[in-house]
Scaffold this motif. Structure first.
Motif, PDB file in Angstrom:
ATOM      1  N   THR A 186     -20.926   5.858  19.509  1.00 38.96           N
ATOM      2  CA  THR A 186     -21.391   5.056  18.373  1.00 38.96           C
ATOM      3  C   THR A 186     -22.834   5.393  18.002  1.00 38.96           C
ATOM      4  OG1 THR A 186     -21.782   2.807  17.579  1.00 38.96           O
ATOM      5  CG2 THR A 186     -22.124   3.171  19.905  1.00 38.96           C
ATOM      6  N   PRO A 187     -23.173   5.310  16.717  1.00 37.19           N
ATOM      7  CA  PRO A 187     -24.556   5.555  16.330  1.00 37.19           C
ATOM      8  C   PRO A 187     -25.480   4.390  16.681  1.00 37.19           C
ATOM      9  CG  PRO A 187     -23.255   4.987  14.405  1.00 37.19           C
ATOM     10  CD  PRO A 187     -22.295   5.123  15.558  1.00 37.19           C
ATOM     11  N   MET A 188     -24.918   3.255  17.077  1.00 42.99           N
ATOM     12  CA  MET A 188     -25.794   2.096  17.302  1.00 42.99           C
ATOM     13  C   MET A 188     -26.670   2.285  18.544  1.00 42.99           C
ATOM     14  SD  MET A 188     -25.111  -1.956  17.417  1.00 42.99           S
ATOM     15  CE  MET A 188     -25.346  -2.480  19.089  1.00 42.99           C
ATOM     16  N   PRO A 189     -27.967   2.087  18.404  1.00 42.19           N
ATOM     17  CA  PRO A 189     -28.836   2.192  19.580  1.00 42.19           C
ATOM     18  C   PRO A 189     -28.771   0.922  20.433  1.00 42.19           C
ATOM     19  CG  PRO A 189     -30.138   1.756  17.613  1.00 42.19           C
ATOM     20  CD  PRO A 189     -28.714   1.842  17.166  1.00 42.19           C
ATOM     21  N   GLY A 190     -29.335   0.996  21.616  1.00 44.12           N
ATOM     22  CA  GLY A 190     -29.428  -0.203  22.442  1.00 44.12           C
ATOM     23  C   GLY A 190     -28.185  -0.508  23.240  1.00 44.12           C
ATOM     24  N   ILE A 191     -27.328   0.497  23.414  1.00 45.30           N
ATOM     25  CA  ILE A 191     -26.082   0.243  24.143  1.00 45.30           C
ATOM     26  C   ILE A 191     -26.357  -0.165  25.593  1.00 45.30           C
ATOM     27  CG2 ILE A 191     -23.867   1.257  24.886  1.00 45.30           C
ATOM     28  CD1 ILE A 191     -24.004   0.785  21.964  1.00 45.30           C
ATOM     29  N   GLN A 192     -27.529   0.223  26.105  1.00 44.30           N
ATOM     30  CA  GLN A 192     -27.753  -0.156  27.506  1.00 44.30           C
ATOM     31  C   GLN A 192     -27.738  -1.669  27.700  1.00 44.30           C
ATOM     32  OE1 GLN A 192     -30.389   1.215  25.754  1.00 44.30           O
ATOM     33  NE2 GLN A 192     -32.321   0.879  26.802  1.00 44.30           N
ATOM     34  N   TYR A 193     -28.174  -2.424  26.676  1.00 41.75           N
ATOM     35  CA  TYR A 193     -28.155  -3.879  26.843  1.00 41.75           C
ATOM     36  C   TYR A 193     -26.735  -4.391  26.912  1.00 41.75           C
ATOM     37  CZ  TYR A 193     -32.987  -3.153  25.912  1.00 41.75           C
ATOM     38  OH  TYR A 193     -34.265  -2.693  26.011  1.00 41.75           O
ATOM     39  N   SER A 194     -25.899  -3.771  26.089  1.00 42.49           N
ATOM     40  CA  SER A 194     -24.495  -4.155  26.143  1.00 42.49           C
ATOM     41  C   SER A 194     -23.913  -3.795  27.510  1.00 42.49           C
ATOM     42  CB  SER A 194     -23.780  -3.471  24.988  1.00 42.49           C
ATOM     43  OG  SER A 194     -22.490  -3.165  25.274  1.00 42.49           O
ATOM     44  N   PHE A 195     -24.343  -2.665  28.054  1.00 39.65           N
ATOM     45  CA  PHE A 195     -23.860  -2.273  29.383  1.00 39.65           C
ATOM     46  C   PHE A 195     -24.321  -3.272  30.445  1.00 39.65           C
ATOM     47  CE2 PHE A 195     -24.945   0.280  33.274  1.00 39.65           C
ATOM     48  CZ  PHE A 195     -23.662   0.273  33.795  1.00 39.65           C
ATOM     49  N   TYR A 196     -25.588  -3.702  30.365  1.00 37.79           N
ATOM     50  CA  TYR A 196     -26.061  -4.687  31.343  1.00 37.79           C
ATOM     51  C   TYR A 196     -25.250  -5.978  31.241  1.00 37.79           C
ATOM     52  CZ  TYR A 196     -30.137  -1.619  31.549  1.00 37.79           C
ATOM     53  OH  TYR A 196     -30.954  -0.527  31.679  1.00 37.79           O
ATOM     54  N   LEU A 197     -24.991  -6.366  29.994  1.00 39.20           N
ATOM     55  CA  LEU A 197     -24.223  -7.583  29.773  1.00 39.20           C
ATOM     56  C   LEU A 197     -22.839  -7.477  30.396  1.00 39.20           C
ATOM     57  CD1 LEU A 197     -24.260 -10.306  28.271  1.00 39.20           C
ATOM     58  CD2 LEU A 197     -23.249  -9.136  26.326  1.00 39.20           C
ATOM     59  N   PHE A 198     -22.170  -6.363  30.122  1.00 35.73           N
ATOM     60  CA  PHE A 198     -20.832  -6.175  30.684  1.00 35.73           C
ATOM     61  C   PHE A 198     -20.883  -6.144  32.207  1.00 35.73           C
ATOM     62  CE2 PHE A 198     -17.420  -5.516  27.649  1.00 35.73           C
ATOM     63  CZ  PHE A 198     -18.109  -5.479  26.469  1.00 35.73           C
ATOM     64  N   SER A 199     -21.917  -5.478  32.734  1.00 35.99           N
ATOM     65  CA  SER A 199     -22.007  -5.411  34.195  1.00 35.99           C
ATOM     66  C   SER A 199     -22.105  -6.809  34.767  1.00 35.99           C
ATOM     67  CB  SER A 199     -23.235  -4.614  34.635  1.00 35.99           C
ATOM     68  OG  SER A 199     -23.263  -3.390  33.997  1.00 35.99           O
ATOM     69  N   PHE A 200     -22.952  -7.619  34.126  1.00 36.10           N
ATOM     70  CA  PHE A 200     -23.132  -8.981  34.601  1.00 36.10           C
ATOM     71  C   PHE A 200     -21.811  -9.753  34.542  1.00 36.10           C
ATOM     72  CE2 PHE A 200     -23.820 -13.401  33.309  1.00 36.10           C
ATOM     73  CZ  PHE A 200     -24.390 -13.881  34.473  1.00 36.10           C
ATOM     74  N   VAL A 201     -21.131  -9.634  33.393  1.00 36.82           N
ATOM     75  CA  VAL A 201     -19.895 -10.401  33.217  1.00 36.82           C
ATOM     76  C   VAL A 201     -18.831  -9.969  34.232  1.00 36.82           C
ATOM     77  CG1 VAL A 201     -17.951 -10.757  31.652  1.00 36.82           C
ATOM     78  CG2 VAL A 201     -20.284 -10.928  30.803  1.00 36.82           C
ATOM     79  N   TYR A 202     -18.662  -8.668  34.376  1.00 39.76           N
ATOM     80  CA  TYR A 202     -17.615  -8.209  35.293  1.00 39.76           C
ATOM     81  C   TYR A 202     -17.971  -8.530  36.733  1.00 39.76           C
ATOM     82  CZ  TYR A 202     -15.178  -5.845  31.531  1.00 39.76           C
ATOM     83  OH  TYR A 202     -14.474  -5.576  30.392  1.00 39.76           O
ATOM     84  N   PHE A 203     -19.249  -8.474  37.051  1.00 38.09           N
ATOM     85  CA  PHE A 203     -19.655  -8.798  38.404  1.00 38.09           C
ATOM     86  C   PHE A 203     -19.355 -10.267  38.703  1.00 38.09           C
ATOM     87  CE2 PHE A 203     -23.001 -10.122  41.434  1.00 38.09           C
ATOM     88  CZ  PHE A 203     -22.636  -9.309  42.498  1.00 38.09           C
ATOM     89  N   THR A 204     -19.748 -11.135  37.758  1.00 35.15           N
ATOM     90  CA  THR A 204     -19.491 -12.554  37.951  1.00 35.15           C
ATOM     91  C   THR A 204     -18.003 -12.834  38.054  1.00 35.15           C
ATOM     92  OG1 THR A 204     -21.272 -12.757  36.364  1.00 35.15           O
ATOM     93  CG2 THR A 204     -20.276 -14.788  37.105  1.00 35.15           C
ATOM     94  N   LEU A 205     -17.241 -12.205  37.160  1.00 34.45           N
ATOM     95  CA  LEU A 205     -15.801 -12.447  37.181  1.00 34.45           C
ATOM     96  C   LEU A 205     -15.178 -12.006  38.493  1.00 34.45           C
ATOM     97  CD1 LEU A 205     -14.292 -11.555  33.721  1.00 34.45           C
ATOM     98  CD2 LEU A 205     -14.297 -13.730  34.903  1.00 34.45           C
ATOM     99  N   SER A 206     -15.647 -10.863  39.006  1.00 35.11           N
ATOM    100  CA  SER A 206     -15.071 -10.392  40.261  1.00 35.11           C
ATOM    101  C   SER A 206     -15.334 -11.405  41.358  1.00 35.11           C
ATOM    102  CB  SER A 206     -15.663  -9.045  40.681  1.00 35.11           C
ATOM    103  OG  SER A 206     -15.634  -8.159  39.608  1.00 35.11           O
ATOM    104  N   LEU A 207     -16.576 -11.900  41.397  1.00 35.08           N
ATOM    105  CA  LEU A 207     -16.896 -12.911  42.401  1.00 35.08           C
ATOM    106  C   LEU A 207     -16.002 -14.140  42.226  1.00 35.08           C
ATOM    107  CD1 LEU A 207     -20.784 -12.915  42.674  1.00 35.08           C
ATOM    108  CD2 LEU A 207     -19.086 -11.821  44.158  1.00 35.08           C
TER     109      LEU A 207
END
Ligand code: HDD
Ligand code: HEM
Ligand code: HEM
Lengths: 338, 435
Positions: B395-416
């Motif tokens: 995607t041309p949209m910048p700032g994907i790392q924030y979306s990645f951090y968000l997903f990491s947080f969500v998946y980590f919490t969900l796994s727990l």
């Protein structure tokens, strides 16, 4: 075949709005229920949506798949410009779906954990349709900017505008309204019925207010909503039918005819969608500057459309009968069990 | 973290998360159908309890699988619009059929989970079977879509244009059969070993022995058969990859030089700069044999692949070794289990024997994650083998790392959360099912 595919797309969006919407609404109602009654509301809505929520949400998947297979330009344009609201909506979906099943399947029903699930469930029930509405509103707001040079223009102002947000709020109110009407039919105790009728009335008024907001925002943002809706006979008829069905809806509710009331509510919402949708059909995404994306021209090659249409037709032969049977089997669950 | 790496990591994370739930979603309904069937036939309440205990656990996994799958269908567009714009109409066929299969699965699940005592018992049983069958079909279909990325077909690529699109041909691309077979077997061995391991642990702790032994037996029956078939199907996959994607095979095997009598390197640390593998064990001629069925024939190494078309060697190699190692271990345990069943019944209750299964609990899922890393990282730098580069699809949209951090947080919490809920359910087994 293109017509078949477009019909399926509209059908999937409409059904997601009605069924998924009622489902979100159940959470929204919970959010605005006094603590005293929360448990009862929760139980009624769990009984009502438990068996069917997965199936309700499949309509969203079907709509997305139709978009990316049949209308890849539309899917990718929306994904790029509306990345942020779609992302927030996804977070809402994930929080809501998991909280709903966690609270029912946690083997130990502790107060603190249940409270946590409940909080997540109700807030995400509010956020998800809000952003769903924002995405839908943005698609037709004409604010999608493909030539933008700054981050804000390209990825934020497409959806962060009064019109889209007003549509989002309107969506929330409609979902709550749908759910209230639905839950009236699911309640047994006279007290609950009364409570949901009151909720439906309040939400009905709220929906009116938000609808007014949408028009106001449209004027401010230069979206020609009024012209779209009142400027052509079909949309106008749809609006009139929607108003008539609203009156009939309240008459049937007061007479205690719950099932017919639901049909009127569904019909009313369908007419609202039709009145807005009809005017810009076949355009699906309105782009700033006018190079709109249209269902009739921005579709995949004919061969893809043909196979997609065939798959949908065959699939619906399998799906629709079993889906009806599912709804039929669980429709009077509440009343049986008490 | 740059946007491209963030997008890839987010995709990998989301898929790596989803695959666990989809394996369980495919296989647990089958296990439940078996114990449910035994209950209906023998009227033994224990089987009914097993079915119900499992179905409660599975409901959590289903919800998580359904929402993470929903994420994925949006993420394909959010992260890879350049890819989806062209690929959507070509490899969409399996996705549209998958949509149908999911729908049927969701309907059947509604009947099954909420239908105890409401329906004719065999109708109710059949809805459970249908959940499993449609889950497996949908798994096969998505994998066919992934196989298409490894072996794009069903269109002509002329001057950057995608012409003569044929979605049916794209679905039945060269890679789909081997991948779908390997994946379906993997789902059974991964879920089977995980479930068997949990029940083995309970037997080991001497809790509810009847309940857990019966549950263990159902799970391990499937897992053991699958674990023995797995390496055979893996061999088909490897032969297939060698034909279609020599770069991937070379990276898997850390084979830097094209050669005849090619050795198989076991273990070792690939040194990409020096183009050799340190500390590996070489078995002469074995790789030639595995790929071509004779010890002599040449196997292509990374030297024939242009530098800018080579996948990351180290990750692919380690992941492949990990998959094969866990696969071999599971096969060994499976063979021991059959020996125990036929010759040494007394082993079945020995502590060391149960310990094997307890240790092997995560093996299948480790192998699944490693296997997907091989497939996906081994395909780099291509998103569509030989046609489109991953970097051109993002995607041309910048700032994907924030979306990645968000997903990491969500998946980590969900796994727990999922682990927490599951442990509470296991804790409640004695109170609910052991009267
Ligand atoms: C329980 C899981 C499991 C086990 C024990 C194995 N695998 Fe596997 N493998 C997978 C689970 C898996 C997977 C996760 O399912 C993959 C990823 C993509 C696919 O189709 O299957 C995979 C991919 C995969 C590929 C890449 C295929 C491609 O990119 O087209 C090869 C060559 C093998 N495997 C070979 C093997 C061999 C030789 C094994 C011998 C023991 C083996 N696998 C055990
Ligand atoms: C890009 C890849 C993928 C996408 C877009 C995707 C999409 C989805 C969606 C939308 C659902 C929810 C369906 C429901 O509501 O029940 C789902 C669930 C599921 N997926 Fe995936 N999926 C992907 C990868 C995979 C893979 C690789 C497999 C298997 C090998 C798989 C197997 C399943 C299964 C069996 C389920 C149902 C089980 C459950 O709900 O827990 N998926 N997936
Ligand atoms: C569920 C099992 C799967 C797992 C665990 C998995 C794993 C991964 C990993 C590790 C990557 C990152 C590779 C890299 O950037 O180095 C990746 C990328 C990707 N995968 Fe998969 N994959 C799975 C199935 C699928 C399926 C079924 C599809 C599509 C139909 C798919 C589509 C993609 C795409 C579009 C990318 C990004 C582009 C790329 O890196 O090539 N994956 N996946």
């Amino acid at each position: 075949m293109l017509t078949v595919v477009i019909l399926f797309l509209c059908f999937a969006i409409l059904l997601y709005f009605l069924l998924g919407g009622a489902d979100f609404g159940a959470g929204i109602i919970e959010l605005f229920t006094s603590d005293r009654n929360k448990n009862r509301t929760r139980r009624t809505s769990y009984q009502a949506i438990g068996p069917i929520w997965e199936a309700n949400h499949m309509w969203l998947i079907i709509a997305v798949v139709i978009l990316f297979v049949g209308f890849p330009n539309i899917y990718t344009q929306l994904s790029i410009s509306l990345h942020i609201p779609i992302l927030i909506m996804l977070m809402g979906i994930i929080a809501r779906g998991t909280a709903f099943s966690f609270r029912n399947y946690d083997a130990i029903k502790g107060e603190r954990t249940q409270n946590l699930y409940n909080h997540i469930f109700v807030y995400s029930s509010f956020i998800t349709p809000l952003f769903l509405g924002i995405v839908a509103g943005s698609a037709i707001s004409g604010q999608i900017n493909v030539q933008a040079t700054t981050f804000m223009d390209a990825y934020v102002y497409d959806w962060f505008n009064l019109f889209s947000i007003a549509v989002g709020l309107f969506t929330v109110a409609l979902c709550g309204f749908l759910a209230a009407i639905y839950l009236i039919g699911e309640s047994i105790a006279e007290k609950d019925v009364k409570r949901f009728i009151l909720k439906a009335k309040v939400l009905n008024i709220l929906a009116f207010v938000c609808g007014g907001l949408v028009f106001l925002a449209a004027e401010i943002e230069n979206v020609h909503l009024a012209r779209w809706i009142f400027g052509n006979p079909i949309s106008l008829t749809a609006v009139i039918l929607a108003s008539i069905s609203l009156v009939l809806l309240w008459i049937t509710v007061n007479k205690g005819k719950r099932f017919i009331a639901r049909l009127f509510a569904a019909f009313q919402v369908s007419m609202i969608l039709l009145s807005v949708g009809y005017r810009h059909y076949p355009n699906f995404v309105l782009i700033k500057g006018g190079a709109n994306l249209s269902l009739l021209t921005d579709h995949a090659t004919d061969k893809t459309i043909t196979t997609l249409g065939t798959a949908l037709l065959l699939g619906s032969l399998l799906i629709l009968p079993s889906l009806f049977y599912l709804y039929y089997s669980f429709k009077d669950r509440n009343r049986e069990e008490d | 973290m740059n946007d491209f790496i963030a997008a890839r990591s987010q995709m990998a994370l989301s898929l790596g998360f989803h695959i666990i739930y989809s394996c369980i979603g495919m296989v647990m309904p089958v296990f439940m159908a078996v114990s449910h069937y035994k209950y209906l036939k023998t009227k033994d309440e224990v089987y009914k309890n097993i079915t119900q205990a499992w179905s409660k656990g599975v409901a959590i996994f289903f919800a998580t699988g359904a929402v993470s799958g929903t994420m994925l269908s949006f993420e394909l567009g959010l992260l890879w619009p350049g890819f989806m714009k062209h690929a959507g109409p070509i490899f969409g066929m399996p996705f549209s059929l998958e949509g149908v299969a999911f729908f049927i699965e969701a309907i059947a699940l509604g009947f099954f989970l909420y239908g105890w005592k409401r329906f004719n018992k065999w109708f109710h049983w059949a809805t459970g079977v249908l959940v499993g069958v449609s889950g497996i079909i949908s798994g096969i279909l998505v994998v066919a879509a992934n196989a298409w990325m490894n072996s794009p077909s069903g269109f002509d690529y002329v001057n950057g244009q995608y012409l003569n699109v044929d979605p049916i041909k794209a679905m039945f691309n060269d890679a789909w059969f081997a991948e779908a077979l390997h994946m379906t077997i993997a789902a059974f061995s991964a879920t089977g070993f995980a479930v068997a391991g949990v029940h083995a642990l309970m037997i080991y702790k001497r809790q509810n022995i009847t309940f857990h032994t019966k549950a263990f037996k159902i799970a391990i029956a499937f897992a053991a058969v699958a674990a023995i078939l797995q390496p055979l199907s893996g061999d088909i996959s490897a032969k297939d990859a060698a034909k279609r994607q020599p770069a991937k095979l070379a990276a898997m095997e850390a084979l830097f030089k094209t050669q005849t009598y090619t050795p198989l390197v076991i273990g070792g640390i690939p040194d990409t700069a020096a183009k050799k593998v340190n500390y590996g064990i070489e078995v002469p001629g074995l790789l030639s044999f595995l790929v071509h069925d004779n010890f002599k024939q040449e196997v292509k190494g990374l030297d024939v692949i242009p530098k800018n078309e080579q996948p990351p060697v180290a990750i692919t190699h380690y992941a492949f070794q990990l998959m094969v190692a866990t696969g071999m271990a599971m096969m060994g345990i499976a063979i021991l289990y059959f020996i125990a069943l036929w010759k040494k019944r007394s082993w079945l209750f020995k502590k060391w024997f149960l310990k094997l299964f307890i240790i092997a609990t995560p093996f299948g899922f480790i192998a699944v994650e490693a296997g997907w890393t091989v497939t996906e990282v081994g395909r780099q730098p291509w998103i569509m083998q030989g046609i489109m580069r991953t970097a051109d699809a993002v995607t041309p949209m910048p700032g994907i790392q924030y979306s990645f951090y968000l997903f990491s947080f969500v998946y980590f919490t969900l796994s727990l959360a999922v682990i927490f809920l599951l442990s509470r359910q296991i804790k409640m087994v004695p109170e609910l099912y052991d009267k």
